[in-house]
Design an enzyme around this catalytic site. Structure first.
Site, PDB file in Angstrom:
ATOM      1  N   GLY C 153     -12.902 -16.867 -34.880  1.00 28.94           N
ATOM      2  CA  GLY C 153     -14.182 -16.220 -35.120  1.00 28.94           C
ATOM      3  C   GLY C 153     -15.309 -17.046 -34.543  1.00 28.94           C
ATOM      4  N   CYS C 154     -16.466 -16.413 -34.377  1.00 29.54           N
ATOM      5  CA  CYS C 154     -17.607 -17.118 -33.789  1.00 29.54           C
ATOM      6  C   CYS C 154     -18.077 -18.242 -34.695  1.00 29.54           C
ATOM      7  CB  CYS C 154     -18.746 -16.148 -33.487  1.00 29.54           C
ATOM      8  SG  CYS C 154     -19.193 -15.056 -34.851  1.00 29.54           S
ATOM      9  N   TYR C 155     -18.241 -17.952 -35.987  1.00 25.72           N
ATOM     10  CA  TYR C 155     -18.683 -19.002 -36.911  1.00 25.72           C
ATOM     11  C   TYR C 155     -17.672 -20.149 -36.984  1.00 25.72           C
ATOM     12  CZ  TYR C 155     -22.443 -15.982 -38.857  1.00 25.72           C
ATOM     13  OH  TYR C 155     -23.565 -15.226 -39.045  1.00 25.72           O
ATOM     14  N   THR C 157     -15.592 -21.168 -34.716  1.00 23.05           N
ATOM     15  CA  THR C 157     -15.646 -21.937 -33.468  1.00 23.05           C
ATOM     16  C   THR C 157     -16.772 -22.959 -33.500  1.00 23.05           C
ATOM     17  OG1 THR C 157     -14.699 -20.135 -32.177  1.00 23.05           O
ATOM     18  CG2 THR C 157     -16.008 -21.764 -30.964  1.00 23.05           C
ATOM     19  N   ALA C 158     -17.973 -22.462 -33.814  1.00 24.15           N
ATOM     20  CA  ALA C 158     -19.133 -23.365 -33.791  1.00 24.15           C
ATOM     21  C   ALA C 158     -19.079 -24.379 -34.925  1.00 24.15           C
ATOM     22  CB  ALA C 158     -20.421 -22.551 -33.864  1.00 24.15           C
TER      23      ALA C 158
END
EC number: 1.2.1.38
Lengths: 345, 345, 345, 345
Positions: C153-155, C157-158
């Protein structure tokens, strides 16, 4: 005064309820919504939550449905319902009191034009001649006497106010080319991909240009009241801001006029109007009108062509604010009652 | 090829350096800036920091000053210097190689007009006749032979590309009324209150309307190349987006034409051009061109008037991208070399 | 290589098609969509319209449905389908080739946790142990060998990229407090009132804080791989930009470390990774990564607490870009193949 | 009451003049600015142009310089001057009447801390003990008696209001980790590249994290009034909106508490305050407070950690609005006098 707001959950209805809280001539507000009936206003409009404002009680009652609202016999009704549904409701509530219709249903005088533009037969063609086009500063005398006022569209409001005096006085030709920019709230609170943040930010686009938009016949009708030759084209654009409308019109000058002649013409018509500001020689910026009921007007005289600017807040002067202004005129309140000045820095 | 970029720290210069990294015909890039001389490019352009991109070394050298750049004898020079300073530098570097000037210094053919518009005498009037106006798709044959190309302004690029074919072919009258919307990056990277985020977001405004903007004489000059009657008015507006330009022009039709006639006219002139897209019957949206060198064109035929739309990215097709395209044409590279397709969803 | 993209009309699918056009290792692209089957890609993705890009033909074929795509036996498949539908499709296409699943279906290793979080039984629990969590720079060796990669997911990953090295090396405690900001495109291209421009511009808000968001178990699972004590809280917020994600995490330091120790730790893990940039002592800005596959990392050492920053483009490193990077790793292409550098000024 | 506004041309001063127009307890307003002395207010604040509002005359006088303002002997003074200049002016005007200082000059109680943070010796250390920290809802009783009120910074206002009751009651530990998001108007109306629209839109970034920002000592000082262990870290971020501030704080719970316990604690302190709204279980959105003096508070109880949210308009509750509220408290006016409810849809 007991005031009902039909269709009170959209942006326009929400704004109407807020202005009515500030209005000193209003005792009771009836928020009307079939989808939200039974809920408190502050459950739907979360900005209003738990305010201790003295007048909150006015509007933080529960939404009721149309029949209940009718049985409460309001003295004054705003309809922010979808078109056709609005006409039917307006016709009904006219039995009890005066009505401002914010839909398009009573704006066009000719039922055939309505049918052509909106694709359906008008349900109350007999009311069309009674309805007054509620361009507040232009039709003030007729609005004073009206029972049914058709609140103008946002684009027609911003387009017509600067054009009507100049066309009427023969200063500009009536085949104007209107270019309009609107913030995205003009598309309303309905879920559409084309109104998503990710589709509209860092983007701008024209739509329904020339003679395609439903507001063109409305603009043309009103221009024809002052010049039978009126033949506008009108091109709206969407730009990435929330509230704001900017109209730039190019018109051919009919005679040699000075800037002062033009400014004087505007002052003759609007000098006493608190909500119209002639900014010339300064141009306009939409932030100066955001949140307020102002229509700011300016122009650039190029000798052959006149470039005319107007700026409004599409949700206020273009909808709820002008509706309150019309209520004020219809009931003898000061034109500014219940409305806010500009507050955006 | 050894390429120098003069004035490499502004938005345009930064973009040029980035495109040159991607360009397969370029071996050496010389970033030139008096204020940043001695700093590495990636110290100033923080998006480039520590990339392992193979070609970073190309542009992540240190900025040098003008004299050092001159001593390095670049084959090709882009000047993104302020006007007047740019003319002087271009004249000097022409000794070694070809030049694309992104300032306004060589766009106007008549030194008297230049002086009138820019308020100062032109320092090299004798170069004005040699300079080719770099409207890439329109002047391609002349650009091929040029040593000095004047890269057009952003507004003239977006305004002229859709107008020139139609005026040349006698389809529309040349007294066009041009309305343009620009993102705020067009004002450059200089610190001005009027370009602050808090002044521009939720705001839109016209500026320098009619015949006031410096780009008007540039547009008029080029239109007069195809019609001696050309008499445009031009009104730019600022809208709250970063990159994007949308031009809406209203023109009177000179004869009865079908939509197909108009589309065919555009295809005759631009059908082979990779960076122009005729979208009719669809209109245009600036996000479809953002980040790319495209100019998208469309129109709406209203019988009497034609409404013409064009969209570009003001920083790319309106500045650095068209400059790269001109370099490509001047040097026999493919027109698309070094440039990016559209990537914005 | 023949590559299929399942669910190719959303933002993620559109981006995948664009990157695949630029990718030198891909011969054939099969765009798959049940709703758009039969339409050309450029009919749906209007930014791609009529480009003359050499590789357009790759992706401007017609969308096909899942069965047709299956019959074309792609070597490699990206699935951007909704969860559950994605698991079923991935299981099927694994017969022919390798798969990167961009949904959440194969991210959680424990089928019971999946059921708890997503409210439905996992359709292929037996595949969970085969699937490799595709955090590209962290799991590179395992991704090389994988047939099925679960794209994070994007969250996560970051959040994970800057935390994993520091927790693994015992520098920070694992009960981190993560605060994340996301642009609105993260909510996808579906029509919801809460994603409207008029609801999100000039607005910001937290949602699903603490342990409520579906990405929390994903973050916790991966942190537990390096510390069994891992106990994150995670609070996402929506902010008014289109593409961009910024994560700020506060962690307690476990021992006395210098800034150099922390930077060295990051370089040990990520020094060879082209898509991770350690910016310390500079902080991060999302514009420096917009449009690219970068994850920029920085930190501020306060002695007791470490404040850790990471910035990605949620649509790229947070979705399509990392998926392409995973394809590159799985197939021996350079990690940067097909992906763009940062281009935003 | 005769009220002077020093530094009346910045965003804060402009807002103060507008609120004073609406205030029923104010007879005369003296706008003070050395740079604009002699100009009319409406020349500088173009949103106010030519309004027919009854009270415009109040504020549309001419700006005067400091000496002239002093000679007019105002009963009440707001200072929105830069720090140090503000201390000197406040000390002078205290001879005539009460003062609210919107600069940072009287917020820190310890002159040594001031010198350390602001880099210069405090010009009036003897006034520091008299000055009351104007966190309106927290220090109301002391503000009632004060002659000199130090209006809190925007970040401290939004951070402290939700934390003070919980720390004082021993519900949360005082080593809180505060994460704050601010709209760009917080950077003021000065021309800086870093505040340009093109630099801030589609961008977000942290700055001065941990213990670096000048507001950290202010927050720490006030937290130490209720807990000597207070040890906050504070990380501000810039996000692309004009007006709005959102603070998300993670704190460790000191004991087992229910959501009701927390809500009750807030109601004990703030239940009578018209400008604080406890929204739990709903979270907060900045648009619900935009344009108003509200501070909205909510929280999520995760058992070990409490995540606490607060939202204000940085220009209003974070500056001019709280200053008016302080004037109201100091003079016995209703706390809501002159201030606006929430109006943003």
């Amino acid at each position: 005064m007991k005031v009902a707001v039909l269709g009170a959950t959209g942006y326009t209805g929400m704004m109407l309820l807020r202005f009515l809280r500030l209005h000193n001539g209003v005792d009771t507000v009836i928020p009307v919504s079939s989808s939200a009936a039974g809920k408190r206003v502050s459950e739907v409009d979360r900005a209003l939550f738990s305010s201790l404002d003295n007048k909150l009680s006015l509007t933080d009652g529960c939404y009721v449905d149309l029949d209940t609202a009718f049985s409460l016999r309001p003295d004054f009704v705003f309809s922010a319902l979808p078109h056709l549904a609005s006409a039917i409701a307006c016709a009904r509530f006219l039995e009890h009191g005066k009505v401002v219709d914010l839909s398009a249903d009573f704006r066009l005088k000719d039922a055939a034009v309505f049918e052509n533009v909106y694709g359906e037969e008008h349900p109350f063609p007999e009311l069309l001649s009674d309805a007054v086009y509620g361009l507040a500063e232009w039709n003030k005398e007729r609005i004073k006497e009206a029972s049914l006022v058709a609140n103008p569209g946002c684009y027609p409001t911003a387009s017509l106010l600067p054009l009507l005096p100049l066309i009427k006085e023969g200063i500009i030709a009536a085949n104007v080319s209107i270019n309009a920019l609107s913030g995205i709230s003009g598309a309303g609170k309905s879920a559409k991909v084309s109104s998503l943040f990710a589709e509209r930010t860092e983007n701008m686009s024209p739509y329904l240009p020339g003679r395609s938009h439903r507001h063109l016949p409305e603009i043309a009708q009103e221009l024809r009241e002052v010049s039978e030759d009126a033949d506008p084209v009108f091109t709206p654009h969407l730009v990435p801001l929330k509230q704001g409308m900017l109209v730039t019109t190019v018109a051919y000058l009919m005679r040699d006029v000075s800037d002062k002649d033009i400014a004087d013409c505007y002052m003759d018509y609007y000098g006493e109007s608190p909500w119209i500001r002639i900014r010339h020689p300064e141009l306009v910026e939409t932030r100066w009108v955001r949140g307020s009921n102002y229509c700011d007007i300016s122009f650039k005289n190029e000798g052959d062509r006149l470039i005319i600017f107007s700026a409004i807040d599409n949700l206020i002067k273009g909808a709820s604010g002008q509706a309150i202004e019309n209520m004020n005129i219809m009931n003898g309140f000061p034109e500014t009652e219940g409305l806010l000045p500009a507050f955006e820095v």
